[in-house]
Structure formats: structure tokens, C-alpha cells
Design an enzyme around this catalytic site. Structure first.
Site, PDB file in Angstrom:
ATOM      1  N   ASP A  78      40.133  56.240 -23.216  1.00 11.77           N
ATOM      2  CA  ASP A  78      39.872  57.458 -22.449  1.00 11.77           C
ATOM      3  C   ASP A  78      38.987  57.201 -21.239  1.00 11.77           C
ATOM      4  O   ASP A  78      39.122  57.862 -20.209  1.00 11.77           O
ATOM      5  CB  ASP A  78      39.223  58.517 -23.344  1.00 11.77           C
ATOM      6  CG  ASP A  78      40.231  59.208 -24.238  1.00 11.77           C
ATOM      7  OD1 ASP A  78      41.322  58.645 -24.433  1.00 11.77           O
ATOM      8  OD2 ASP A  78      39.940  60.309 -24.746  1.00 11.77           O
ATOM      9  N   CYS A 119      38.785  53.814 -31.448  1.00 12.66           N
ATOM     10  CA  CYS A 119      38.410  54.655 -30.313  1.00 12.66           C
ATOM     11  C   CYS A 119      39.253  55.919 -30.184  1.00 12.66           C
ATOM     12  O   CYS A 119      40.414  55.953 -30.582  1.00 12.66           O
ATOM     13  CB  CYS A 119      38.506  53.849 -29.026  1.00 12.66           C
ATOM     14  SG  CYS A 119      37.294  52.500 -28.941  1.00 12.66           S
ATOM     15  N   ASP A 120      38.626  56.936 -29.635  1.00 15.05           N
ATOM     16  CA  ASP A 120      39.262  58.111 -29.059  1.00 15.05           C
ATOM     17  C   ASP A 120      40.349  58.711 -29.955  1.00 15.05           C
ATOM     18  O   ASP A 120      40.077  59.045 -31.086  1.00 15.05           O
ATOM     19  CB  ASP A 120      39.767  57.758 -27.657  1.00 15.05           C
ATOM     20  CG  ASP A 120      38.601  57.309 -26.764  1.00 15.05           C
ATOM     21  OD1 ASP A 120      37.543  57.931 -26.856  1.00 15.05           O
ATOM     22  OD2 ASP A 120      38.737  56.336 -26.016  1.00 15.05           O
ATOM     23  N   LYS A 121      41.595  58.789 -29.494  1.00 10.57           N
ATOM     24  CA  LYS A 121      42.644  59.488 -30.243  1.00 10.57           C
ATOM     25  C   LYS A 121      43.256  58.634 -31.335  1.00 10.57           C
ATOM     26  O   LYS A 121      44.080  59.113 -32.113  1.00 10.57           O
ATOM     27  CB  LYS A 121      43.758  59.960 -29.290  1.00 10.57           C
ATOM     28  CG  LYS A 121      43.251  60.697 -28.075  1.00 10.57           C
ATOM     29  CD  LYS A 121      42.361  61.866 -28.458  1.00 10.57           C
ATOM     30  CE  LYS A 121      41.505  62.322 -27.309  1.00 10.57           C
ATOM     31  NZ  LYS A 121      40.394  61.404 -26.964  1.00 10.57           N
ATOM     32  N   CYS A 192      32.190  53.004 -27.539  1.00  4.00           N
ATOM     33  CA  CYS A 192      31.028  53.277 -26.683  1.00  4.00           C
ATOM     34  C   CYS A 192      29.870  53.827 -27.498  1.00  4.00           C
ATOM     35  O   CYS A 192      30.034  54.657 -28.377  1.00  4.00           O
ATOM     36  CB  CYS A 192      31.416  54.218 -25.558  1.00  4.00           C
ATOM     37  SG  CYS A 192      32.641  53.500 -24.453  1.00  4.00           S
ATOM     38  N   GLU A 446      40.423  65.251 -20.292  1.00  5.24           N
ATOM     39  CA  GLU A 446      38.970  65.336 -20.427  1.00  5.24           C
ATOM     40  C   GLU A 446      38.335  65.502 -19.055  1.00  5.24           C
ATOM     41  O   GLU A 446      38.771  64.887 -18.080  1.00  5.24           O
ATOM     42  CB  GLU A 446      38.419  64.080 -21.106  1.00  5.24           C
ATOM     43  CG  GLU A 446      38.810  63.977 -22.558  1.00  5.24           C
ATOM     44  CD  GLU A 446      38.165  62.809 -23.276  1.00  5.24           C
ATOM     45  OE1 GLU A 446      38.208  62.799 -24.516  1.00  5.24           O
ATOM     46  OE2 GLU A 446      37.618  61.914 -22.610  1.00  5.24           O
ATOM     47  N   SER A 472      35.001  64.726 -22.654  1.00  5.68           N
ATOM     48  CA  SER A 472      34.631  63.494 -23.335  1.00  5.68           C
ATOM     49  C   SER A 472      33.450  63.785 -24.248  1.00  5.68           C
ATOM     50  O   SER A 472      32.661  64.701 -23.995  1.00  5.68           O
ATOM     51  CB  SER A 472      34.240  62.435 -22.303  1.00  5.68           C
ATOM     52  OG  SER A 472      33.528  61.383 -22.905  1.00  5.68           O
TER      53      SER A 472
END
Length: 560
Positions: A78, A119-121, A192, A446, A472
Site C-alpha cells: 500500500d 502486510c496490508d490486504k 511498517c 487510501e 492508511s
């Protein structure tokens, strides 16, 4: 075993022939077949090293008496997709990942599953797909990255880099200072380092009991993380034939409730609301925004992590006791934690957290010294969000918890970025970014770039933002997202005009525009939602099938 459907009986001789071509022998056909859903991809910092974790998992599965079959899913970073058309593909990738897990696992009738996301999705996508398959499943993520540090020791992270862009645009940073931040913000592999979406979802997997203790907070690329991978792989073999550990028996309503308790206690990413709505539907225990708001009202916010508190990162929370310590402290408010919920280790949640201790009461605060008596996320309702909207209250400055501003409207994220950079947004404005919902974007981008610009340009205590898009996990400030209905489906956000007075009231859980019902009706009479041609077959199909954020942005099946 489920895999007997592809390996037992004379009629399966052709199947066994194909399996022998991959290296299997007679003895292997008596063992459980374990899928490993990896998400190795070179371009994502939290995933480039997962190939090694997949190798470790395969070795451990063989040692434990199973037969491993590794396959891969796609992934989107992302942060790299942020601020351009690539972000339109991030949320849709969740559905592709879920579909790919379902496809591989059911096509080959594998007995159990190890999921290696980060991560993310990718985390929610894997969880959604695994819930459809409903075999014994263990999650083990790649782990969070270390926080970065400037030359003077100041801790920083990716959000520092995003906000630095706004400061550089204002002349508050030199090119050399920006370059130092760029080079130091992400110092290692991993997701992150703050309580952004990736770490929020990995924490929630631990709280749900589908992952081992430490999954959400043990740093990436450490011996401790490697040990987690080994334990997860062995555990998948141990439970492969045990019906008690089918994923829907673990990720049930109580587990989902516990995940939301931790989410509120730690002030997770607002994206978790979107994902947990979708995950709960796949689990057969659907949550609503009203359910989530009810939980939020009962859980104290006891841990602040970046971006809400810039100096604290996941490694700090791990040293302070991690998710078990957060759950144990939350459980002091009787009945709020469902302690009888079973976890993938065979322990109940109560047993898992019984001996947990908080090593630093400033990082994981006691209930008596909570940041807030209610959770770090809130669901808002009102005439601007009839079906609901979401805000990360953990990241709002006290002066902005109730704010009224004059609308300044942008019909895309790109327009908003240009307007903010061009000086159109002034103190007292309430920025409206619309046609960025699941349908309208499409893909529900985002809004980290515009929110970071607002913060970096020093407008964080005088400007609010509302969108039918999302944020985000790194976003902070008075930023309200997930507005439903979205503009593309005729939501009131599409009727707002420049100068309309918009109010956010966190305590009242309200989001309103000061326009009469009669005036809104007059505007609606001549209103035709804008339609974008996404120029992509996949995004066009996605826009046609996707529901709004209040429903988790899942795909409808009724039209198929």
C-alpha cells in the site's frame, strides 16, 4: 483425511502418478497433506524474505510427519501504491487473495493450512479464503520491522516520511533532512513499524487465537520470529485431523469479539473495521458497525503506538508484554474478554493470558490510567453517514474531537492533493474527498497522501477531512472515512457543496452536515452520481459487484 479424495483407492492411480512426479513416495500417501499459503514478493519490505520462512515451514512439516505443498498469493504494498492509480488495486487484491486460497486448497483437497502473510490486504485476504475452506489453519506473519532512527536518536517510521513531504513543500525541511528521513524510516524488512494496517491485522490474528502468541509483535528477521514459523508449521501437522481446530471453530463470534477488544485497546488502523466486517461474514458470524461501536464503548484505550504516539513502535509493545498483556489488562473489566474462546494452540484465551504481565505501565497502561475510557476507534452516524463512518479517535488531537468547518469539496484524491499543495485548503476547512469509495474509485483508495500533507503543512489542528474512501493505518488527525452510502451510490456526501458546515463530534458519535432535509431533497432531484470508467476489466467487474464500506466492501454474489 480430506486428502484421501486425491490419493486413496485404485481409481486415484492417475492422481498418485502426478503426485509422484513432484517427489512423493508410497509412505507419503499415508500422511496429512499440508498447504502453505505464502505471500513472498520481492517489492514488499514485509514479504521479500518470506520465501525463506516458507522453506523453514516445509522442513518442519516434513519432520512432524506431514507432506507440505507451498503455493503463493499475490500482494500489493500500500505504501508503494499510495498516491497514484495503483492504490485502486489494493483493496480489490483482498478478494483475489481470498479466492486464490479457496481455489488451491479445495482443488487439491489439502488437509490443513499454514498461512504466511504480513502486510496490508494480504492478512485479511488469506483469513477470508481460509475461512471458506474451513480446515485446521495456523497463521504466522512475517513480523514487524524495526523503527528507524535519525542521527540524533529520534525514532521514526514510514509515516514520518509521508508527513515530511508536506513539511518539505512548506519549506520546513531541507532536501538533506528529507533524504535522511527517506533513508532511515524503514531500516529493515518487516511490516511498517507502527500500529498501521499490517501490524493491526497481525495483532488481531493473535487475539483471535488463529496465530501463536507473539505473532503480532515479534520483530521480523529475528531468531524469535523464525522459531514462531517452526512452531506454527509443526502445530498445523498436529491438528490436521482434529475437527476441533477447523478454522471456523477457532475464528468464531467470541474470537472476533476478542479481536475487536484488542483493536479498541490499542487504537488499531481504521482499516481493521472494514476487514473484520468482511472476515466475520466469511466466519458465519457477521458483525455490523453498530456491534463494533458497542464494543468500542466498553473497552478502554490503554496502548498508544505510532502514528498515535510517534515514539512508540511494535518492538516497544512486545517488550512491554505484547498482545497477551493487553488482553489481560482489558480483561480486568469483567466479561469484556471472552476468555473461554479456544485458540489454535489448544489453550483457551484465558489460559493464554493468565500469566501475562505488563513490563512497562506507560506503554500498556492500567485501566485506571487509560488514555480514554472508550476504544481508540469510533463509528459515527448522522445525515452525512446514514449507514456509518469510521474514525481513529486514538490519532485525533483533543481540540479536534468536536470540530465544525466549511466544506471544500474534491471529487477525487488527485484533485484533493493538488488543492492542498496549491494552498486552497485553509484553517477552518472541512475537506471532502468523494467518489473514492469501493464503487466510485473504484477500489476505495487510501488517503494517506492528503492527510499527511495536512499534518505536514501544520493544518492538523485546524482542518478536518471526510471521505468515502479509506485511510492508511499511518493516518492521524481528524480524518473520517468509510462514509456510507458512498457518493457513487447516491450518498449525501455527493450532495455536499463548498461552504456547507460539517461537524464531527466524537463524543456524540456524530457526523453531520448543516443542511436541511428539504434542501438535501432539492439537491438530490438534480443529482446524478459521477461514473468513472476504470479502464480495466478487473476494476470494472469489481465496481459492479462490490458493496459499500458498511458491509465490509465484500463482493455480492447475487448478480452471478
Amino acid at each position: 483425511m480430506r486428502s484421501d479424495r486425491i490419493k486413496k483407492g485404485f481409481e486415484r492411480a492417475p492422481h498418485r502418478s502426478l503426485l509422484r512426479a513432484t517427489g512423493l513416495n508410497d509412505g507419503d500417501f499415508e500422511k496429512p497433506f499440508i498447504g502453505i499459503a505464502n505471500s513472498h514478493i520481492d517489492i514488499i519490505p514485509g514479504h521479500y524474505y518470506l520465501q525463506e520462512y516458507g522453506r523453514i515451514a516445509k522442513d518442519e512439516i516434513r519432520k512432524a510427519g506431514g507432506v507440505p505443498f507451498e503455493f503463493n498469493t499475490i500482494g500489493v504494498d500500500d505504501g508503494i501504491a499510495m498516491g497514484h492509480e495503483g492504490m485502486k488495486y489494493s483493496l480489490p487484491s483482498r478478494e483475489l487473495i481470498a479466492d486464490s486460497i479457496e481455489t488451491v486448497m479445495n482443488a487439491h483437497q489439502l488437509d490443513a493450512l499454514v498461512c504466511i502473510p504480513n502486510c496490508d490486504k494480504i492478512v485479511p485476504g488469506m483469513l477470508m479464503g481460509a475461512l471458506r475452506v474451513n480446515v485446521p489453519t495456523v497463521f504466522v506473519s512475517g513480523g514487524p520491522m524495526k523503527a528507524g532512527h535519525l542521527h540524533d536518536g529520534t525514532p521514526i517510521d514510514l509515516n514520518t516520511a509521508f508527513e515530511a513531504v508536506g513539511k518539505r513543500a512548506q519549506g520546513q525541511l531541507t532536501d538533506a533532512e528529507l533524504y535522511e528521513i527517506e533513508c532511515q524510516a524503514c531500516p529493515s524488512g518487516g511490516s511498517c513499524s507502527g500500529m498501521f494496517t499490517a501490524n493491526s491485522m497481525n495483532v488481531l490474528c493473535e487475539a483471535m487465537g488463529v496465530a501463536l502468541p507473539g505473532n503480532g509483535t515479534v520483530l521480523a528477521l529475528t531468531p524469535e520470529r523464525e522459531a514462531l514459523v517452526r512452531r506454527a508449521a509443526r502445530r498445523a501437522v498436529e491438528i490436521a485431523a482434529d475437527e476441533r481446530f477447523k478454522l471456523r471453530n477457532i475464528a468464531n463470534r467470541d474470537a472476533i469479539h476478542n479481536a475487536m477488544v484488542v483493536d479498541m485497546a490499542m487504537g488499531g488502523s481504521s482499516n481493521t473495521v472494514l476487514h473484520m466486517l468482511a472476515i466475520s461474514r466469511e466466519a458465519g458470524a457477521p458483525l455490523s458497525l453498530r456491534d463494533i461501536e458497542e464494543i468500542a464503548g466498553k473497552v478502554s484505550h490503554i496502548a498508544k503506538i505510532a502514528p498515535s504516539l510517534a515514539t512508540v513502535h511494535m518492538e516497544d509493545i512486545h517488550r512491554a508484554g505484547g498482545v497477551p498483556a493487553v488482553l489481560r489488562e482489558a480483561a480486568r473489566r469483567g466479561g469484556i474478554v471472552r476468555e473461554g474462546a479456544l485458540t489454535v494452540t489448544g489453550e483457551t484465551v484465558g489460559e493464554r493470558i493468565r500469566d501475562a504481565r505488563t513490563a512497562d505501565p506507560e506503554l500498556i497502561r492500567p485501566l485506571e490510567n487509560a488514555y480514554s475510557p472508550v476504544g481508540g476507534l469510533a463509528v459515527l452516524f448522522g445525515n452525512l453517514a446514514i449507514e456509518g463512518a469510521v474514525v481513529k479517535t486514538a490519532g485525533i488531537q483533543p481540540s479536534m474531537r468536536r470540530f465544525t468547518g466549511a466544506a471544500i469539496c474534491f471529487d477525487s484524491q488527485d484533485e484533493a492533493i493538488a488543492g492542498i499543495m496549491g494552498g486552497k485548503v485553509k484553517p477552518g476547512h472541512f475537506v471532502v474527498i468523494r467518489y473514492e469509495g469501493p464503487k466510485g474509485g473504484p477500489g476505495m483508495q487510501e488517503m494517506l497522501s492528503p492527510t499527511s500533507l495536512i499534518m505536514g503543512m501544520g493544518l492538523g489542528e485546524s482542518v478536518a477531512l471526510v471521505t468515502d474512501g479509506r485511510f492508511s493505518g499511518a493516518t492521524r488527525g481528524a480524518c473520517v472515512g468509510h462514509v456510507s452510502p458512498e457518493a457513487a451510490e447516491g450518498g449525501v456526501i455527493g450532495l455536499v457543496q463548498d461552504g456547507d458546515r460539517i461537524t464531527i463530534d466524537v463524543e456524540a458519535r456524530a457526523l453531520t452536515v448543516d443542511v436541511s432535509d428539504a434542501e438535501l431533497a432539492r439537491r438530490r432531484a438534480g443529482f446524478r452520481p459521477k461514473r468513472r470508467d476504470p479502464g480495466s476489466s478487473w476494476l470494472r467487474r469489481y465496481a459492479h459487484l462490490v458493496t459499500n464500506a458498511a458491509n465490509g466492501a465484500v463482493l455480492r454474489s447475487t448478480d452471478l
